[in-house]
Write a protein that holds these residues in place. Structure first.
Motif, PDB file in Angstrom:
ATOM      1  N   SER A 114       0.820  -1.369  -0.014  1.00 48.36           N
ATOM      2  CA  SER A 114      -0.049  -0.045  -0.030  1.00 48.36           C
ATOM      3  C   SER A 114       0.731   1.228   0.005  1.00 48.36           C
ATOM      4  CB  SER A 114      -0.887   0.218   1.090  1.00 48.36           C
ATOM      5  OG  SER A 114      -0.230  -0.155   2.319  1.00 48.36           O
ATOM      6  N   GLY A 115       2.211   1.117   0.342  1.00 49.55           N
ATOM      7  CA  GLY A 115       3.134   2.314   0.131  1.00 49.55           C
ATOM      8  C   GLY A 115       4.038   2.227   1.419  1.00 49.55           C
ATOM      9  N   LEU A 116       4.621   3.518   1.428  1.00 52.93           N
ATOM     10  CA  LEU A 116       5.840   3.817   2.598  1.00 52.93           C
ATOM     11  C   LEU A 116       5.224   4.552   3.506  1.00 52.93           C
ATOM     12  CD1 LEU A 116       8.640   4.493  -0.008  1.00 52.93           C
ATOM     13  CD2 LEU A 116       7.949   2.515   0.857  1.00 52.93           C
ATOM     14  N   ALA A 117       5.962   4.421   4.759  1.00 50.41           N
ATOM     15  CA  ALA A 117       5.418   5.068   5.899  1.00 50.41           C
ATOM     16  C   ALA A 117       6.957   5.546   6.858  1.00 50.41           C
ATOM     17  CB  ALA A 117       4.195   4.650   6.604  1.00 50.41           C
ATOM     18  N   VAL A 118       6.944   6.476   7.699  1.00 53.87           N
ATOM     19  CA  VAL A 118       7.787   6.680   8.385  1.00 53.87           C
ATOM     20  C   VAL A 118       7.340   7.006   9.865  1.00 53.87           C
ATOM     21  CG1 VAL A 118       9.892   8.039   8.892  1.00 53.87           C
ATOM     22  CG2 VAL A 118       9.532   7.414   6.373  1.00 53.87           C
ATOM     23  N   GLN A 119       7.803   6.280  10.901  1.00 53.41           N
ATOM     24  CA  GLN A 119       7.579   6.494  12.175  1.00 53.41           C
ATOM     25  C   GLN A 119       8.592   7.167  12.983  1.00 53.41           C
ATOM     26  OE1 GLN A 119       4.501   5.972  13.673  1.00 53.41           O
ATOM     27  NE2 GLN A 119       3.335   4.774  12.180  1.00 53.41           N
ATOM     28  N   HIS A 120       8.389   8.169  13.679  1.00 51.42           N
ATOM     29  CA  HIS A 120       9.217   8.926  14.539  1.00 51.42           C
ATOM     30  C   HIS A 120       9.187   8.698  16.030  1.00 51.42           C
ATOM     31  CE1 HIS A 120      10.812  12.945  16.367  1.00 51.42           C
ATOM     32  NE2 HIS A 120      12.003  12.211  15.842  1.00 51.42           N
ATOM     33  N   TYR A 121      10.261   8.622  16.780  1.00 50.16           N
ATOM     34  CA  TYR A 121      10.016   8.345  18.193  1.00 50.16           C
ATOM     35  C   TYR A 121      11.007   9.727  18.651  1.00 50.16           C
ATOM     36  CZ  TYR A 121      10.869   7.135  22.984  1.00 50.16           C
ATOM     37  OH  TYR A 121      11.067   6.964  24.411  1.00 50.16           O
ATOM     38  N   SER A 122      10.268  10.507  19.510  1.00 56.51           N
ATOM     39  CA  SER A 122      10.838  11.513  20.147  1.00 56.51           C
ATOM     40  C   SER A 122      11.395  11.474  21.514  1.00 56.51           C
ATOM     41  CB  SER A 122       9.854  12.712  20.101  1.00 56.51           C
ATOM     42  OG  SER A 122      10.308  13.828  20.976  1.00 56.51           O
ATOM     43  N   LYS A 123      12.674  11.587  21.708  1.00 55.96           N
ATOM     44  CA  LYS A 123      13.385  11.217  22.992  1.00 55.96           C
ATOM     45  C   LYS A 123      12.775  12.336  24.016  1.00 55.96           C
ATOM     46  CE  LYS A 123      17.507   9.281  21.061  1.00 55.96           C
ATOM     47  NZ  LYS A 123      19.079   9.141  20.967  1.00 55.96           N
ATOM     48  N   SER A 124      12.473  13.271  23.552  1.00 51.61           N
ATOM     49  CA  SER A 124      11.714  14.332  24.564  1.00 51.61           C
ATOM     50  C   SER A 124      10.723  14.149  25.016  1.00 51.61           C
ATOM     51  CB  SER A 124      11.989  15.620  23.935  1.00 51.61           C
ATOM     52  OG  SER A 124      11.180  15.829  22.934  1.00 51.61           O
ATOM     53  N   SER A 152       5.172   9.267  16.348  1.00 52.12           N
ATOM     54  CA  SER A 152       4.105   9.913  15.709  1.00 52.12           C
ATOM     55  C   SER A 152       4.586   9.232  14.103  1.00 52.12           C
ATOM     56  CB  SER A 152       4.267  11.694  15.731  1.00 52.12           C
ATOM     57  OG  SER A 152       5.656  11.729  15.502  1.00 52.12           O
ATOM     58  N   GLU A 153       3.448   9.567  13.314  1.00 53.05           N
ATOM     59  CA  GLU A 153       3.830   9.324  11.864  1.00 53.05           C
ATOM     60  C   GLU A 153       4.230  10.621  11.117  1.00 53.05           C
ATOM     61  OE1 GLU A 153       1.592   6.168   9.561  1.00 53.05           O
ATOM     62  OE2 GLU A 153       0.729   8.085   8.804  1.00 53.05           O
ATOM     63  N   LEU A 154       5.370  10.513  10.491  1.00 57.87           N
ATOM     64  CA  LEU A 154       5.616  11.663   9.877  1.00 57.87           C
ATOM     65  C   LEU A 154       5.264  11.633   8.254  1.00 57.87           C
ATOM     66  CD1 LEU A 154       9.188  12.072  11.180  1.00 57.87           C
ATOM     67  CD2 LEU A 154       7.134  13.176  11.784  1.00 57.87           C
ATOM     68  N   LEU A 155       5.183  10.262   7.868  1.00 55.44           N
ATOM     69  CA  LEU A 155       5.193  10.357   6.308  1.00 55.44           C
ATOM     70  C   LEU A 155       4.436   9.182   6.124  1.00 55.44           C
ATOM     71  CD1 LEU A 155       6.184  11.282   3.494  1.00 55.44           C
ATOM     72  CD2 LEU A 155       7.832   9.571   3.655  1.00 55.44           C
ATOM     73  N   ARG A 156       3.509   9.058   5.007  1.00 54.78           N
ATOM     74  CA  ARG A 156       2.866   8.044   4.433  1.00 54.78           C
ATOM     75  C   ARG A 156       2.568   8.468   3.028  1.00 54.78           C
ATOM     76  NH1 ARG A 156      -0.615   3.929   6.159  1.00 54.78           N
ATOM     77  NH2 ARG A 156      -0.365   4.502   8.242  1.00 54.78           N
ATOM     78  N   ILE A 157       3.081   7.654   2.172  1.00 55.76           N
ATOM     79  CA  ILE A 157       3.056   7.964   0.661  1.00 55.76           C
ATOM     80  C   ILE A 157       2.556   6.647   0.028  1.00 55.76           C
ATOM     81  CG2 ILE A 157       5.627   7.756   0.325  1.00 55.76           C
ATOM     82  CD1 ILE A 157       5.612   9.712  -1.708  1.00 55.76           C
ATOM     83  N   THR A 158       2.064   6.710  -1.274  1.00 60.78           N
ATOM     84  CA  THR A 158       1.455   5.760  -2.016  1.00 60.78           C
ATOM     85  C   THR A 158       2.633   5.323  -2.957  1.00 60.78           C
ATOM     86  OG1 THR A 158      -0.708   6.400  -1.780  1.00 60.78           O
ATOM     87  CG2 THR A 158      -0.305   4.834  -3.274  1.00 60.78           C
TER      88      THR A 158
END
Length: 491
Positions: free
Chosen positions: A441-451, A456-462
């Motif tokens: 279904s596509g690409l996604a990038v999840q981000h973990y904030s140390k602070s 959070s999800e930064l990117l979702r692209i088909t």
């Protein structure tokens, strides 16, 4: 005498020379005109094959009109004859359909029984072959086969300890490199370039340290080194028979695994080493952080370590997780529930993880060979990756829509990231902040904030993909599509 079609006394009786049955002339002539066959025996029949029977005839009245009772009776008689003929044909068709259905059901039942018997015989043969391989060692090349808990040689253990000591000291103090991608930049990622399909059956796309050369493989043992900047194959290689199942770079050398059980190493387009220690398909390969140890896993339930300095097989270890799984699961054949599917070294090099078809991830201590930890998913392990922070392990099972993350320090699951689509591959970036996910279904990038300690999800692209890697300084993503085309995603 009764008509064989209507079951009534015929007004104009005729007999079939083929079957000897008596029919009403009007009914049998209509049937012959439509079907050309005897309605009882289904033999070819013509009007000439009908013989009139001599019988007393009732003088019929003159043709009536519909304004009289006789005319209505005549119309009703004709309708009745048509209905009788249709009813007879329906009964005949129903009988034939029942016979065909009965035959089909019998054949299906016989086929199921044959398939069950052949499957059982196949599983017994495979199990016997596995026992012969383990006990006899005839198929193995290199050292004798081992079982869980065996240790590496002293020289390799020294390499593991030196690597761990060097990397673990700096890991906690390591800062994010200059010009590393930021969350704001990732949110602007889009597809900026796409190549033509290279090998439509490729399932991995490892990049070299420059981020320009990618390893791609085909189904017939043909493979190559693809230049992303030049958009062409710079080397075409032949690994042998069977499909390319996985590939990896090791200090400029290309390592390929194949379904024929081979692991081959190429340098500058020339084969420099070949191993065939597995007794079946090799599913995955991984390289130790020292770049001096290579690992492979296969459907024969074993993992093998190779010494890249001497280009020899160091040790072969047979795991027991899949065998335990078979005894605890019902309705699974040996082919469904045996074998290792994925492999990865810890960033410090002191641990090795292997995932299996049984959904189990076993983490082994490199120095002692002991089983250090176990993690489980509901299906066969599709992809696993250690975070560069050294404390997290992410994995996904086949056809799953969620990524599971464990804390190695506590051996507990700390997060499940639901992405809403099937996942084929997952990759951490060098800093351990970003987790890239690829699927149909596509690409996604999840981000973990140390602070904030939140995801959070930064990117979702088909952009459909079966594999992906981070580009230089994580400023881009390089994905491999189901058709073999390479897509560059960046700002």
């Amino acid at each position: 005498m009764l008509c064989a079609i209507s079951g009534e006394v015929p007004r104009v009786p005729v007999v079939s020379l083929k079957s000897g049955n008596v029919f009403e002339r009007s009914l049998i002539e209509a049937f012959i005109e439509e079907n050309g066959k005897d309605p009882v025996t289904n033999e070819d029949l013509t009007i000439d094959d009908l013989v009139d029977l001599k019988s007393p005839k009732v003088v019929r009245p003159r043709p009536p009109t519909l304004t009289s009772i006789p005319s209505l009776l005549s119309v009703l008689q004709n309708e009745w004859d048509a209905l009788a003929l249709e009813h007879y044909m329906l009964k005949q068709t129903l009988t034939q359909t029942r016979q065909e259905l009965s035959t089909a059901l019998y054949q299906h039942d016989a086929a199921v029984r044959v398939i069950a018997r052949l499957s059982r015989e196949r599983d017994e043969a495979r199990d016997a072959l596995s026992r012969i391989t383990i006990n006899g060692g005839a198929i193995s090349h290199g050292n004798a086969m081992q079982v869980d808990g065996q240790e590496l040689s002293t020289a390799l253990i020294d390499k593991v300890e030196a690597t761990q000591e060097k990397l673990s000291k700096t890991r906690r103090k390591r800062v994010v490199p200059d010009n590393w991608v930021t969350p704001d930049v990732i949110q602007t990622f889009k597809a900026i370039d796409k190549t033509k399909p290279v090998y439509g059956t490729a399932r991995s796309i490892p990049l070299d340290t420059s981020g320009d050369l990618a390893l791609v493989g085909g189904v017939d043992g043909s493979t190559g080194i693809y230049s992303i900047s030049q958009k062409k194959l710079v080397y075409e290689l032949q690994v042998g028979h069977g499909a390319i199942t996985d590939a990896i770079w090791v200090d400029g050398q290309a390592v390929f695994a194949s379904s024929s059980g081979n692991v081959k190493i190429f340098e500058s387009g020339t084969e420099v080493a070949s191993f065939n220690g597995h007794s079946g398909e090799v599913k995955a390969v991984a390289v130790h952080p020292s770049k001096e140890i290579l690992a492979s896993v296969g459907v024969d339930k074993s993992y093998i370590f190779y010494d890249l300095t001497s280009l020899t097989q160091a040790i072969q270890v047979y795991t027991d997780s899949c065998r335990d799984f078979v005894s605890n699961k019902e309705g699974l054949t040996a082919d469904d529930s045996t074998g290792l599917t994925s492999a990865e070294f810890h960033p410090d090099g002191h641990l090795f993880a292997a995932g299996g078809v049984d959904g189990q991830i076993k983490v082994y201590d490199m120095k002692s060979g002991a089983n250090a930890a176990n993690f489980g998913l509901s299906g066969a392990i599709q992809s696993l990756t250690f975070s560069e922070n050294g404390t997290w392990l992410a994995a996904v099972s086949k056809e799953s829509t969620a990524v599971s993350i464990w804390d190695l320090r506590k051996s507990t699951q700390i997060k499940v990231l639901e992405v809403g689509g099937q996942i084929e591959s997952v990759r951490w970036d060098y800093t351990g902040q970003y987790l890239a996910i690829a699927g149909p279904s596509g690409l996604a990038v999840q981000h973990y904030s140390k602070s904030t300690k939140e995801w959070s999800e930064l990117l979702r692209i088909t952009v459909p993909a079966v594999a992906l890697e981070w580009g230089s300084r994580a400023q881009s993503l390089v994905s491999l599509g189901p058709d073999g085309a390479v897509t560059i995603v960046g700002a």
